[in-house]
Design an enzyme around this catalytic site. Sequence first.
Site, short mmCIF file in Angstrom:
data_model
loop_
_atom_site.label_atom_id
_atom_site.label_comp_id
_atom_site.label_asym_id
_atom_site.label_seq_id
_atom_site.Cartn_x
_atom_site.Cartn_y
_atom_site.Cartn_z
N ASP A 30 6.81 -31.22 -5.37
CA ASP A 30 7.96 -31.49 -4.52
C ASP A 30 9.19 -31.73 -5.39
OD1 ASP A 30 8.20 -32.63 -1.32
OD2 ASP A 30 9.86 -33.05 -2.70
N HIS A 46 2.86 -17.69 7.39
CA HIS A 46 3.84 -18.60 7.99
C HIS A 46 3.40 -19.09 9.35
CE1 HIS A 46 7.84 -20.32 8.75
NE2 HIS A 46 7.52 -20.05 10.01
N HIS A 97 7.61 -24.81 7.92
CA HIS A 97 6.47 -24.00 7.45
C HIS A 97 5.38 -25.03 7.18
CE1 HIS A 97 4.92 -20.44 4.85
NE2 HIS A 97 3.98 -21.39 4.78
N HIS A 99 2.91 -27.57 5.99
CA HIS A 99 2.64 -28.01 4.62
C HIS A 99 2.01 -29.39 4.62
CE1 HIS A 99 6.78 -29.17 5.66
NE2 HIS A 99 6.62 -30.25 4.90
P1 AMP Z 1 9.01 -32.29 5.14
O1 AMP Z 1 10.19 -33.21 5.18
O2 AMP Z 1 7.71 -32.92 5.49
O3 AMP Z 1 9.29 -31.03 5.94
O4 AMP Z 1 8.82 -31.87 3.63
C1 AMP Z 1 9.60 -30.90 3.00
C2 AMP Z 1 9.57 -31.23 1.55
O5 AMP Z 1 10.03 -30.09 0.84
C3 AMP Z 1 10.46 -32.39 1.13
O6 AMP Z 1 9.65 -33.43 0.57
C4 AMP Z 1 11.41 -31.78 0.10
O7 AMP Z 1 11.69 -32.64 -0.98
C5 AMP Z 1 10.64 -30.55 -0.33
N1 AMP Z 1 11.45 -29.46 -0.86
C6 AMP Z 1 12.57 -28.95 -0.32
N2 AMP Z 1 13.02 -27.91 -1.07
C7 AMP Z 1 12.14 -27.78 -2.09
C8 AMP Z 1 12.05 -26.90 -3.21
N3 AMP Z 1 12.97 -25.92 -3.43
N4 AMP Z 1 11.03 -27.06 -4.08
C9 AMP Z 1 10.11 -28.04 -3.89
N5 AMP Z 1 10.13 -28.88 -2.84
C10 AMP Z 1 11.14 -28.77 -1.95
#
Ligand code: AMP
Length: 113
Positions: A30, A46, A97, A99
Amino acid sequence: MSDCLFCKIIAGEIPSAKVYEDDICFAFRDINPQAPTHILVVPKAHTANILDASDLPDATLAGLLRAIGKIAKAEGLDKGFRVISNCGPDACQSVNHLHFHILGGTQMSEKMA
Ligand code: AMP
């Protein structure tokens, strides 16, 4: 999906710190870690979130859970870890997406929300 951040990461169009990949899923660190170890595990196919999990084959859903276990072991999270999947606005899902967050490397709070 062409405008999905995680689809672009999976495709290599946006760089990421990859930690694991197989036919079913992709995992990367992350960008804004909330624990010493904070990894995102995403299906290559997706779908928006758990509410749409029926869009995915059972083998994909099982593969995601197996990958989470493999990654946790490879990261040395032998004292424990937490798995979170934020789903929808009340849970502050920011990327649509599916996760799973793997969080570990520290003693976590008993409080989960
Ligand atoms: P959520 O808030 O559960 O949808 O989690 C999305 C996560 O994606 C967050 O913890 C962000 O910090 C992470 N995130 C967003 N952009 C990126 C990126 N380019 N690379 C790695 N993590 C990311």
